[in-house]
Design a protein around this motif. Structure first.
Motif, PDB file in Angstrom:
ATOM      1  N   LYS A 117     -29.031  -1.802  93.807  1.00  0.00           N
ATOM      2  CA  LYS A 117     -29.394  -3.201  94.000  1.00  0.00           C
ATOM      3  C   LYS A 117     -30.751  -3.252  94.697  1.00  0.00           C
ATOM      4  CE  LYS A 117     -25.768  -5.568  92.484  1.00  0.00           C
ATOM      5  NZ  LYS A 117     -25.845  -6.535  91.365  1.00  0.00           N
ATOM      6  N   CYS A 118     -31.369  -4.411  94.673  1.00  0.00           N
ATOM      7  CA  CYS A 118     -32.752  -4.508  95.134  1.00  0.00           C
ATOM      8  C   CYS A 118     -32.924  -4.205  96.620  1.00  0.00           C
ATOM      9  CB  CYS A 118     -33.335  -5.872  94.793  1.00  0.00           C
ATOM     10  SG  CYS A 118     -32.502  -7.298  95.553  1.00  0.00           S
ATOM     11  N   TRP A 119     -31.874  -4.384  97.426  1.00  0.00           N
ATOM     12  CA  TRP A 119     -32.009  -4.103  98.859  1.00  0.00           C
ATOM     13  C   TRP A 119     -31.947  -2.620  99.168  1.00  0.00           C
ATOM     14  CZ3 TRP A 119     -28.502  -7.471  96.658  1.00  0.00           C
ATOM     15  CH2 TRP A 119     -27.190  -7.007  96.495  1.00  0.00           C
ATOM     16  N   PHE A 120     -31.767  -1.790  98.142  1.00  0.00           N
ATOM     17  CA  PHE A 120     -31.853  -0.338  98.302  1.00  0.00           C
ATOM     18  C   PHE A 120     -33.055   0.229  97.548  1.00  0.00           C
ATOM     19  CE2 PHE A 120     -27.198  -0.823  99.108  1.00  0.00           C
ATOM     20  CZ  PHE A 120     -27.191  -0.279 100.384  1.00  0.00           C
ATOM     21  N   ILE A 121     -33.965  -0.637  97.130  1.00  0.00           N
ATOM     22  CA  ILE A 121     -35.184  -0.205  96.454  1.00  0.00           C
ATOM     23  C   ILE A 121     -36.333  -0.320  97.445  1.00  0.00           C
ATOM     24  CG2 ILE A 121     -36.799  -0.759  94.590  1.00  0.00           C
ATOM     25  CD1 ILE A 121     -34.413  -1.634  92.909  1.00  0.00           C
ATOM     26  N   TYR A 122     -37.130   0.740  97.557  1.00  0.00           N
ATOM     27  CA  TYR A 122     -38.091   0.841  98.646  1.00  0.00           C
ATOM     28  C   TYR A 122     -39.533   0.525  98.263  1.00  0.00           C
ATOM     29  CZ  TYR A 122     -34.370   2.693 101.542  1.00  0.00           C
ATOM     30  OH  TYR A 122     -33.205   2.830 102.247  1.00  0.00           O
ATOM     31  N   ASN A 123     -39.809   0.296  97.011  1.00  0.00           N
ATOM     32  CA  ASN A 123     -41.143  -0.137  96.616  1.00  0.00           C
ATOM     33  C   ASN A 123     -41.083  -0.692  95.204  1.00  0.00           C
ATOM     34  OD1 ASN A 123     -41.617   2.211  94.707  1.00  0.00           O
ATOM     35  ND2 ASN A 123     -41.443   3.340  96.641  1.00  0.00           N
ATOM     36  N   GLY A 124     -42.174  -1.319  94.780  1.00  0.00           N
ATOM     37  CA  GLY A 124     -42.234  -1.891  93.450  1.00  0.00           C
ATOM     38  C   GLY A 124     -41.763  -3.335  93.402  1.00  0.00           C
ATOM     39  N   PRO A 125     -41.751  -3.933  92.221  1.00  0.00           N
ATOM     40  CA  PRO A 125     -41.449  -5.362  92.083  1.00  0.00           C
ATOM     41  C   PRO A 125     -40.010  -5.736  92.391  1.00  0.00           C
ATOM     42  CG  PRO A 125     -41.633  -4.330  89.925  1.00  0.00           C
ATOM     43  CD  PRO A 125     -42.089  -3.311  90.915  1.00  0.00           C
ATOM     44  N   TYR A 126     -39.112  -4.768  92.480  1.00  0.00           N
ATOM     45  CA  TYR A 126     -37.698  -5.081  92.734  1.00  0.00           C
ATOM     46  C   TYR A 126     -37.252  -4.752  94.158  1.00  0.00           C
ATOM     47  CZ  TYR A 126     -37.723  -5.562  87.698  1.00  0.00           C
ATOM     48  OH  TYR A 126     -38.031  -5.961  86.417  1.00  0.00           O
TER      49      TYR A 126
END
Length: 251
Positions: free
Chosen positions: A207-216
């Motif tokens: 999910k997006c809250w575990f993505i550390y860079n980029g548009p998501y």
């Protein structure tokens, strides 16, 4: 929030890959943090006692939603123009899972030009899978969705997302009526952050809250750390709600 046609439109409209670095925000203004939050010794608290309300009384898990403004709600919808929207609602259906986190859905709905629109934002009950060098393997997907103590009262904050953006559900007050007329209810607000347009697709493994860079990347330090009820990090306040049944929304 978006119909199927609208979703196709936004994909076709994507024109470049826009990276959002760690700690940065998108084109939305950054909101300042305020207040502090503390987690009591011994772990995370559960939803405050609601006097045994079953959710079948005066209040339900759906409540009227009041947008900050027409302009802000238009920015949130993004993919089609609004005429004269009305009947704004928020519907919260969360279930307590392990580690006293809350998984489930938050829906935002409205009526415009004779049509009903609804967006469903979710946080799953499972754990992040291990995949190559991705971080947070084995962590609950709803890891940041829990009640805690701030300013001497029980509050809640949590992340949810759909295919086109994320929202943060905030509960800033829980009222226990104790009168047998529907039991406890909560008041709060919703903040939103639309994803940047991009040819890239979001990883199916996080999910997006575990993505550390980029548009998501949709992380907000104040929510992850429970340091404030104002998310910051590019989130904008969408609106407020009151009269949401505590026991019907948080099972």
């Amino acid at each position: 929030m978006k119909t199927l046609n609208s979703k196709l439109m936004i994909l076709l409209a994507a024109f470049s890959l826009i990276g959002v670095g760690c700690g940065s925000s998108n084109s939305f203004e950054t909101l300042s943090d305020s207040g502090t939050g503390t987690v009591p010794d011994g772990g995370i608290i559960v939803a405050p006692d609601n006097g045994g309300n079953t959710g079948s009384g005066t209040y339900t898990n759906q409540a009227a939603f009041t947008p900050v403004s027409f302009t802000e709600f238009s920015n949130y919808v993004a993919v089609h123009a609004l005429n004269n929207p009305s009947n704004y609602k928020v519907t919260v259906n969360l279930t307590q899972i392990e580690e006293k986190r809350y998984a489930g859905t938050v829906k935002i709905s409205y009526t415009d030009a004779g049509q009903n629109y609804e967006a469903t934002f979710s946080a799953g009950s499972g754990r992040n899978v291990k995949y190559y060098d991705l971080k947070d393997s084995g962590t609950l997907e709803a890891n940041f969705n829990y009640w805690y103590v701030s300013g001497g009262k029980s509050v809640f904050s949590g992340y949810f997302q759909d295919a086109y953006g994320s929202i943060i559900l905030i509960v800033d007050n829980a009222v226990n009526q104790g009168d047998g007329q529907g039991g406890g209810y909560v008041t709060g607000s919703i903040y939103y952050k639309n994803f940047a347009q991009s040819y890239a697709t979001q990883s199916p493994y996080r999910k997006c809250w575990f993505i550390y860079n980029g548009p998501y990347d949709c992380r907000a330090g104040a929510v992850s750390n429970k340091s404030s009820l104002v998310p910051g990090d590019g989130y904008r306040k969408l609106g407020t709600f009151t009269g949401l049944s505590l026991s019907a929304a948080f099972k």
